[in-house]
Write a protein that holds these residues in place. Structure first.
Motif, mmCIF file in Angstrom:
data_model
loop_
_atom_site.group_PDB
_atom_site.id
_atom_site.type_symbol
_atom_site.label_atom_id
_atom_site.label_comp_id
_atom_site.label_asym_id
_atom_site.label_seq_id
_atom_site.Cartn_x
_atom_site.Cartn_y
_atom_site.Cartn_z
ATOM 1 N N CYS A 1 -0.494 4.525 -18.444
ATOM 2 C CA CYS A 1 0.865 5.087 -18.581
ATOM 3 C C CYS A 1 1.891 4.012 -18.929
ATOM 4 C CB CYS A 1 1.287 5.771 -17.273
ATOM 5 S SG CYS A 1 0.442 7.297 -16.917
ATOM 6 N N VAL A 2 1.795 2.883 -18.272
ATOM 7 C CA VAL A 2 2.736 1.785 -18.509
ATOM 8 C C VAL A 2 2.601 1.288 -19.954
ATOM 9 C CG1 VAL A 2 3.314 -0.595 -17.899
ATOM 10 C CG2 VAL A 2 2.890 1.093 -16.100
ATOM 11 N N LEU A 3 1.379 1.066 -20.399
ATOM 12 C CA LEU A 3 1.166 0.594 -21.772
ATOM 13 C C LEU A 3 1.614 1.618 -22.796
ATOM 14 C CD1 LEU A 3 -2.290 -1.162 -21.392
ATOM 15 C CD2 LEU A 3 -0.068 -2.250 -21.740
ATOM 16 N N ALA A 4 1.356 2.877 -22.554
ATOM 17 C CA ALA A 4 1.766 3.937 -23.471
ATOM 18 C C ALA A 4 3.282 4.016 -23.573
ATOM 19 C CB ALA A 4 1.195 5.279 -23.027
ATOM 20 N N GLN A 5 3.963 3.821 -22.463
ATOM 21 C CA GLN A 5 5.426 3.886 -22.442
ATOM 22 C C GLN A 5 6.053 2.713 -23.195
ATOM 23 O OE1 GLN A 5 7.388 6.296 -21.385
ATOM 24 N NE2 GLN A 5 9.293 5.231 -21.736
ATOM 25 N N ARG A 6 5.421 1.558 -23.121
ATOM 26 C CA ARG A 6 5.979 0.353 -23.752
ATOM 27 C C ARG A 6 5.739 0.302 -25.246
ATOM 28 N NH1 ARG A 6 4.716 -3.936 -18.920
ATOM 29 N NH2 ARG A 6 6.257 -3.050 -17.527
ATOM 30 N N ASN A 7 4.837 1.106 -25.754
ATOM 31 C CA ASN A 7 4.539 1.114 -27.207
ATOM 32 C C ASN A 7 5.383 2.114 -27.924
ATOM 33 O OD1 ASN A 7 2.626 -0.882 -27.030
ATOM 34 N ND2 ASN A 7 0.979 0.536 -26.639
ATOM 35 N N GLU B 1 0.830 -1.209 0.000
ATOM 36 C CA GLU B 1 0.000 0.000 0.000
ATOM 37 C C GLU B 1 0.862 1.255 0.000
ATOM 38 O OE1 GLU B 1 -2.519 -0.535 3.422
ATOM 39 O OE2 GLU B 1 -3.556 -2.229 2.500
ATOM 40 N N ALA B 2 1.951 1.239 0.770
ATOM 41 C CA ALA B 2 2.858 2.392 0.806
ATOM 42 C C ALA B 2 3.549 2.581 -0.541
ATOM 43 C CB ALA B 2 3.889 2.206 1.919
ATOM 44 N N HIS B 3 3.993 1.481 -1.142
ATOM 45 C CA HIS B 3 4.614 1.564 -2.470
ATOM 46 C C HIS B 3 3.628 2.125 -3.489
ATOM 47 C CE1 HIS B 3 8.481 -0.194 -1.697
ATOM 48 N NE2 HIS B 3 7.996 -1.369 -1.328
ATOM 49 N N ARG B 4 2.404 1.619 -3.477
ATOM 50 C CA ARG B 4 1.383 2.096 -4.420
ATOM 51 C C ARG B 4 1.158 3.591 -4.279
ATOM 52 N NH1 ARG B 4 -3.085 -1.853 -6.264
ATOM 53 N NH2 ARG B 4 -4.244 0.077 -6.491
ATOM 54 N N ALA B 5 1.059 4.065 -3.040
ATOM 55 C CA ALA B 5 0.818 5.496 -2.804
ATOM 56 C C ALA B 5 1.962 6.331 -3.380
ATOM 57 C CB ALA B 5 0.652 5.758 -1.311
ATOM 58 N N ARG B 6 3.203 5.891 -3.158
ATOM 59 C CA ARG B 6 4.352 6.639 -3.691
ATOM 60 C C ARG B 6 4.398 6.570 -5.209
ATOM 61 N NH1 ARG B 6 6.673 4.439 0.815
ATOM 62 N NH2 ARG B 6 7.666 2.774 -0.349
ATOM 63 N N ILE B 7 4.076 5.405 -5.770
ATOM 64 C CA ILE B 7 4.066 5.246 -7.227
ATOM 65 C C ILE B 7 3.022 6.180 -7.841
ATOM 66 C CG2 ILE B 7 3.502 3.673 -9.122
ATOM 67 C CD1 ILE B 7 4.591 1.391 -7.208
ATOM 68 N N ALA C 1 -5.152 2.746 -10.357
ATOM 69 C CA ALA C 1 -4.428 1.698 -11.078
ATOM 70 C C ALA C 1 -4.718 1.712 -12.576
ATOM 71 C CB ALA C 1 -4.761 0.331 -10.485
ATOM 72 N N VAL C 2 -5.914 2.127 -12.954
ATOM 73 C CA VAL C 2 -6.260 2.179 -14.377
ATOM 74 C C VAL C 2 -5.403 3.228 -15.082
ATOM 75 C CG1 VAL C 2 -8.091 2.699 -16.030
ATOM 76 C CG2 VAL C 2 -8.591 1.326 -14.010
ATOM 77 N N GLU C 3 -5.271 4.398 -14.472
ATOM 78 C CA GLU C 3 -4.424 5.441 -15.058
ATOM 79 C C GLU C 3 -2.967 4.976 -15.112
ATOM 80 O OE1 GLU C 3 -4.869 9.240 -13.168
ATOM 81 O OE2 GLU C 3 -6.994 9.368 -13.670
ATOM 82 N N LEU C 4 -2.528 4.278 -14.084
ATOM 83 C CA LEU C 4 -1.158 3.765 -14.063
ATOM 84 C C LEU C 4 -0.949 2.767 -15.196
ATOM 85 C CD1 LEU C 4 1.594 3.663 -12.642
ATOM 86 C CD2 LEU C 4 0.695 1.783 -11.284
ATOM 87 N N ALA C 5 -1.886 1.847 -15.364
ATOM 88 C CA ALA C 5 -1.777 0.855 -16.442
ATOM 89 C C ALA C 5 -1.717 1.544 -17.804
ATOM 90 C CB ALA C 5 -2.957 -0.115 -16.388
#
Length: 74
Positions: A68-74, A47-53, A62-66
């Motif tokens: 960003c991750v997908l956009a970065q990998r493409n 939970e602490a890691h998630r908050a900092r991430i 998490a949806v917004e994070l996903a």
């Protein structure tokens, strides 16, 4: 004078290696309990890691994070 090149600063570059590990799990939709078990830490630690991430990546969930991750990998 020599041209010194600095590595590109991306939102991902500000994450620690462990935060990147957790980010990958979160982006794949894994719940905190599963992430904690697989990484051998407590749910509170996740939970602490998630908050900092979320703060570092400037996302709200998490949806917004996903996204960003997908956009970065493409």
């Amino acid at each position: 004078m020599a041209d010194i090149q600095h590595p590109a600063v991306t939102p991902f570059s500000v994450l620690t290696p462990r935060e990147r590990d957790v980010m990958d799990y979160v982006a794949r939709g894994k719940p905190n309990k599963i992430i904690a078990a697989e990484l051998g830490v407590s749910q509170r630690t996740i939970e602490a890691h998630r908050a900092r991430i979320f703060q570092k990546m400037q996302v709200r969930n998490a949806v917004e994070l996903a996204h960003c991750v997908l956009a970065q990998r493409n």
